[in-house]
Design a protein around this motif. Structure first.
Motif, PDB file in Angstrom:
ATOM      1  N   UNK A  48      13.420  33.818 -27.951  1.00 27.97           N
ATOM      2  CA  UNK A  48      14.316  33.797 -26.791  1.00 27.97           C
ATOM      3  C   UNK A  48      15.232  35.020 -26.798  1.00 27.97           C
ATOM      4  N   UNK A  49      15.654  35.478 -27.995  1.00 26.86           N
ATOM      5  CA  UNK A  49      16.477  36.691 -28.103  1.00 26.86           C
ATOM      6  C   UNK A  49      15.708  37.901 -27.596  1.00 26.86           C
ATOM      7  N   UNK A  50      14.436  37.967 -27.927  1.00 27.47           N
ATOM      8  CA  UNK A  50      13.607  39.103 -27.514  1.00 27.47           C
ATOM      9  C   UNK A  50      13.445  39.141 -26.002  1.00 27.47           C
ATOM     10  N   UNK A  51      13.344  37.979 -25.395  1.00 28.59           N
ATOM     11  CA  UNK A  51      13.185  37.895 -23.948  1.00 28.59           C
ATOM     12  C   UNK A  51      14.490  38.238 -23.227  1.00 28.59           C
ATOM     13  N   UNK A  52      15.613  37.808 -23.770  1.00 25.23           N
ATOM     14  CA  UNK A  52      16.909  38.052 -23.138  1.00 25.23           C
ATOM     15  C   UNK A  52      17.399  39.483 -23.308  1.00 25.23           C
ATOM     16  N   UNK A  53      17.094  40.082 -24.464  1.00 21.90           N
ATOM     17  CA  UNK A  53      17.588  41.430 -24.777  1.00 21.90           C
ATOM     18  C   UNK A  53      16.443  42.282 -25.315  1.00 21.90           C
ATOM     19  N   UNK A  54      15.474  42.603 -24.463  1.00 22.26           N
ATOM     20  CA  UNK A  54      14.258  43.282 -24.944  1.00 22.26           C
ATOM     21  C   UNK A  54      14.492  44.631 -25.616  1.00 22.26           C
ATOM     22  N   UNK A  55      15.518  45.356 -25.263  1.00 21.09           N
ATOM     23  CA  UNK A  55      15.768  46.641 -25.890  1.00 21.09           C
ATOM     24  C   UNK A  55      16.677  46.567 -27.105  1.00 21.09           C
ATOM     25  N   UNK A  56      17.313  45.423 -27.311  1.00 23.10           N
ATOM     26  CA  UNK A  56      18.335  45.312 -28.351  1.00 23.10           C
ATOM     27  C   UNK A  56      18.057  44.228 -29.389  1.00 23.10           C
ATOM     28  N   UNK A  57      16.984  43.492 -29.218  1.00 25.91           N
ATOM     29  CA  UNK A  57      16.579  42.475 -30.192  1.00 25.91           C
ATOM     30  C   UNK A  57      15.128  42.739 -30.556  1.00 25.91           C
ATOM     31  N   UNK A  58      14.834  42.655 -31.837  1.00 27.76           N
ATOM     32  CA  UNK A  58      13.461  42.859 -32.290  1.00 27.76           C
ATOM     33  C   UNK A  58      13.172  41.944 -33.471  1.00 27.76           C
ATOM     34  N   UNK A  59      11.907  41.728 -33.713  1.00 30.67           N
ATOM     35  CA  UNK A  59      11.471  40.913 -34.838  1.00 30.67           C
ATOM     36  C   UNK A  59      11.700  41.714 -36.120  1.00 30.67           C
ATOM     37  N   UNK A  60      12.321  41.099 -37.115  1.00 26.56           N
ATOM     38  CA  UNK A  60      12.550  41.794 -38.389  1.00 26.56           C
ATOM     39  C   UNK A  60      11.243  42.029 -39.117  1.00 26.56           C
ATOM     40  N   UNK A  61      11.151  43.188 -39.738  1.00 29.30           N
ATOM     41  CA  UNK A  61      10.002  43.507 -40.577  1.00 29.30           C
ATOM     42  C   UNK A  61       9.901  42.517 -41.725  1.00 29.30           C
ATOM     43  N   UNK A  62       8.713  42.175 -42.087  1.00 30.63           N
ATOM     44  CA  UNK A  62       8.379  41.348 -43.249  1.00 30.63           C
ATOM     45  C   UNK A  62       8.720  39.872 -43.095  1.00 30.63           C
ATOM     46  N   UNK A  63       9.903  39.540 -42.578  1.00 32.23           N
ATOM     47  CA  UNK A  63      10.275  38.124 -42.508  1.00 32.23           C
ATOM     48  C   UNK A  63      10.399  37.618 -41.071  1.00 32.23           C
ATOM     49  N   UNK A  64      10.059  38.442 -40.108  1.00 33.84           N
ATOM     50  CA  UNK A  64      10.171  38.067 -38.704  1.00 33.84           C
ATOM     51  C   UNK A  64       9.350  36.851 -38.339  1.00 33.84           C
ATOM     52  N   UNK A  65       8.219  36.681 -38.991  1.00 34.26           N
ATOM     53  CA  UNK A  65       7.370  35.527 -38.662  1.00 34.26           C
ATOM     54  C   UNK A  65       8.076  34.203 -38.942  1.00 34.26           C
ATOM     55  N   UNK A  66       9.127  34.266 -39.776  1.00 24.97           N
ATOM     56  CA  UNK A  66       9.892  33.067 -40.118  1.00 24.97           C
ATOM     57  C   UNK A  66      11.101  32.861 -39.212  1.00 24.97           C
ATOM     58  N   UNK A  67      11.174  33.627 -38.119  1.00 26.74           N
ATOM     59  CA  UNK A  67      12.256  33.433 -37.158  1.00 26.74           C
ATOM     60  C   UNK A  67      13.427  34.382 -37.311  1.00 26.74           C
ATOM     61  N   UNK A  68      13.261  35.490 -38.054  1.00 29.07           N
ATOM     62  CA  UNK A  68      14.344  36.452 -38.251  1.00 29.07           C
ATOM     63  C   UNK A  68      14.255  37.577 -37.230  1.00 29.07           C
ATOM     64  N   UNK A  69      15.417  37.945 -36.662  1.00 32.83           N
ATOM     65  CA  UNK A  69      15.517  39.016 -35.673  1.00 32.83           C
ATOM     66  C   UNK A  69      16.545  40.047 -36.098  1.00 32.83           C
ATOM     67  N   UNK A  70      16.336  41.282 -35.666  1.00 35.29           N
ATOM     68  CA  UNK A  70      17.346  42.335 -35.745  1.00 35.29           C
ATOM     69  C   UNK A  70      18.038  42.393 -34.388  1.00 35.29           C
ATOM     70  N   UNK A  71      19.367  42.357 -34.388  1.00 32.63           N
ATOM     71  CA  UNK A  71      20.154  42.446 -33.156  1.00 32.63           C
ATOM     72  C   UNK A  71      21.039  43.678 -33.238  1.00 32.63           C
ATOM     73  N   UNK A  72      21.037  44.498 -32.200  1.00 38.27           N
ATOM     74  CA  UNK A  72      21.767  45.763 -32.185  1.00 38.27           C
ATOM     75  C   UNK A  72      23.219  45.575 -31.744  1.00 38.27           C
TER      76      UNK A  72
END
Length: 125
Positions: free
Chosen positions: A61-85
């Motif tokens: 949902x974060x990726x959909x709301x903020x496509x340029x500022x939220x991304x899936x974290x490397x390595x652990x993203x599959x477990x629900x982790x995001x990078x937020x700018x």
């Protein structure tokens, strides 16, 4: 919002402490006793990595709301982790809410004996 402000916010949470498990400029923030603590925030100069939801679908949902500022974290993203700018369209209040949610999700998974007192009232108005 900047990394210093967010670090202070994270460290104000019950049982939170900074750790430098890798050679990075900024710490990860953990909760729980040393040796059994779990990360709830990965700090960087430009953003924060948080547990975005109990599942990848919720975190997306974060990726959909903020496509340029939220991304899936490397390595652990599959477990629900995001990078937020910090530097984009995500309002400061929502960054803080994301940290609150990540904290609650991580603490809830700790054994009851390792959960800090008052953790379940964090972020509740």
């Amino acid at each position: 919002m900047d990394v210093g402000e967010l670090q202070a916010y994270c460290l104000a949470k019950p049982g939170a402490w900074a750790d430098f498990p890798w050679e990075h400029e900024h710490p990860v923030i953990k909760v729980g006793p040393e040796g059994a603590g779990k990360i709830f925030a990965f700090l960087s100069a430009t953003g924060v990595g948080v547990k975005g939801g109990a599942t990848r679908e919720v975190a997306d949902e974060w990726l959909q709301r903020f496509p340029g500022d939220a991304s899936v974290m490397r390595y652990i993203g599959r477990s629900g982790w995001n990078d937020l700018s910090f530097e984009g369209a995500i309002p400061d209040e929502e960054l803080l809410d994301a940290v609150d949610d990540s904290y609650r999700l991580i603490v809830a998974k700790l054994p009851k004996k390792h959960r800090p007192e008052g953790w379940d009232t964090q972020g509740v108005a």
